[in-house]
Design an enzyme around this catalytic site. Structure first.
Site, PDB file in Angstrom:
ATOM      1  N   HIS A   3     -23.475  23.470  47.411  1.00 54.14           N
ATOM      2  CA  HIS A   3     -22.573  24.543  46.952  1.00 54.14           C
ATOM      3  C   HIS A   3     -21.224  24.316  47.620  1.00 54.14           C
ATOM      4  O   HIS A   3     -21.110  24.375  48.839  1.00 54.14           O
ATOM      5  CB  HIS A   3     -23.154  25.902  47.351  1.00 54.14           C
ATOM      6  CG  HIS A   3     -22.454  27.070  46.727  1.00 54.14           C
ATOM      7  ND1 HIS A   3     -23.050  28.295  46.612  1.00 54.14           N
ATOM      8  CD2 HIS A   3     -21.219  27.208  46.195  1.00 54.14           C
ATOM      9  CE1 HIS A   3     -22.223  29.138  46.032  1.00 54.14           C
ATOM     10  NE2 HIS A   3     -21.094  28.497  45.784  1.00 54.14           N
ATOM     11  N   LEU A   6     -15.785  28.181  46.735  1.00 57.29           N
ATOM     12  CA  LEU A   6     -16.009  29.510  47.308  1.00 57.29           C
ATOM     13  C   LEU A   6     -17.484  29.642  47.624  1.00 57.29           C
ATOM     14  O   LEU A   6     -18.330  29.463  46.749  1.00 57.29           O
ATOM     15  CB  LEU A   6     -15.589  30.606  46.332  1.00 57.29           C
ATOM     16  CG  LEU A   6     -15.934  32.033  46.777  1.00 57.29           C
ATOM     17  CD1 LEU A   6     -15.114  32.431  47.983  1.00 57.29           C
ATOM     18  CD2 LEU A   6     -15.713  33.007  45.646  1.00 57.29           C
ATOM     19  N   LEU A  47     -20.213  24.340  41.949  1.00 56.33           N
ATOM     20  CA  LEU A  47     -18.790  24.419  42.294  1.00 56.33           C
ATOM     21  C   LEU A  47     -18.332  25.815  41.917  1.00 56.33           C
ATOM     22  O   LEU A  47     -18.376  26.198  40.754  1.00 56.33           O
ATOM     23  CB  LEU A  47     -17.976  23.383  41.521  1.00 56.33           C
ATOM     24  CG  LEU A  47     -18.289  21.923  41.807  1.00 56.33           C
ATOM     25  CD1 LEU A  47     -17.400  21.023  40.949  1.00 56.33           C
ATOM     26  CD2 LEU A  47     -18.113  21.599  43.282  1.00 56.33           C
ATOM     27  N   GLU A  48     -17.884  26.563  42.906  1.00 53.98           N
ATOM     28  CA  GLU A  48     -17.513  27.955  42.661  1.00 53.98           C
ATOM     29  C   GLU A  48     -16.035  28.197  42.923  1.00 53.98           C
ATOM     30  O   GLU A  48     -15.515  27.883  43.983  1.00 53.98           O
ATOM     31  CB  GLU A  48     -18.351  28.891  43.533  1.00 53.98           C
ATOM     32  CG  GLU A  48     -18.111  30.356  43.246  1.00 53.98           C
ATOM     33  CD  GLU A  48     -19.136  31.273  43.886  1.00 53.98           C
ATOM     34  OE1 GLU A  48     -18.882  32.498  43.889  1.00 53.98           O
ATOM     35  OE2 GLU A  48     -20.171  30.805  44.378  1.00 53.98           O
ATOM     36  N   LYS A  49     -15.399  28.774  41.914  1.00 50.22           N
ATOM     37  CA  LYS A  49     -14.013  29.245  41.979  1.00 50.22           C
ATOM     38  C   LYS A  49     -13.059  28.175  42.507  1.00 50.22           C
ATOM     39  O   LYS A  49     -12.358  28.367  43.492  1.00 50.22           O
ATOM     40  CB  LYS A  49     -13.931  30.536  42.798  1.00 50.22           C
ATOM     41  CG  LYS A  49     -12.754  31.406  42.395  1.00 50.22           C
ATOM     42  CD  LYS A  49     -12.824  32.779  43.036  1.00 50.22           C
ATOM     43  CE  LYS A  49     -11.641  33.621  42.584  1.00 50.22           C
ATOM     44  NZ  LYS A  49     -11.618  34.916  43.240  1.00 50.22           N
TER      45      LYS A  49
END
Length: 130
Positions: A3, A6, A47-49
């Site tokens: 992860h 963000l 992949l976050e933000k």
């Protein structure tokens, strides 16, 4: 599963929910980390933000699936939190969130009706008792 970007569990470290990896240095570090996660044996990466162009680059350069949450359309899959999608929670509203329903209002109405029925002794009625 890796992860990057963000990571809400480390919000106290960063102090905010802003878009991550917006500078060249941060983007390079994120790409390096994605490569390391792949080599370490991760079966996929979230992949976050992060910027959509960066997510597309990572997805094209990484041999494992890349799942996006607020990372654009050029990844291998998408995440949208069910409570957010259905409008159960309303205090969180990032740009990538699309609400498909407003269950918050429906739930509030149902709970209010239940409370009123209990207070007025309408619930349970004769049919709802043993």
């Amino acid at each position: 599963m890796g992860h990057l970007g963000l990571t809400p569990q480390s919000i106290h470290k960063f102090g905010t929910y802003v878009v991550r990896a917006t500078t060249e240095e941060e983007a390079a570090k994120l790409k390096e980390d994605a490569n390391l996660l792949s080599k370490a044996g991760c079966f996929a990466i979230v992949l976050e933000k992060i910027p959509a162009k960066l997510a597309a680059q990572v997805a094209s350069e990484t041999p494992i699936p890349v799942i996006g949450i607020g990372a654009g359309k050029d990844v291998d899959g998408q995440v949208l939190v069910l409570h957010d999608m259905l409008g159960i929670t309303t205090e969180f509203s990032p740009r990538f969130l699309r609400r498909y329903h407003n269950l918050h209002e429906e739930i509030r109405g149902a709970v209010t009706a239940y409370i009123n029925d209990v207070k007025s002794l309408e619930f349970p009625n004769e049919r709802e008792q043993y």
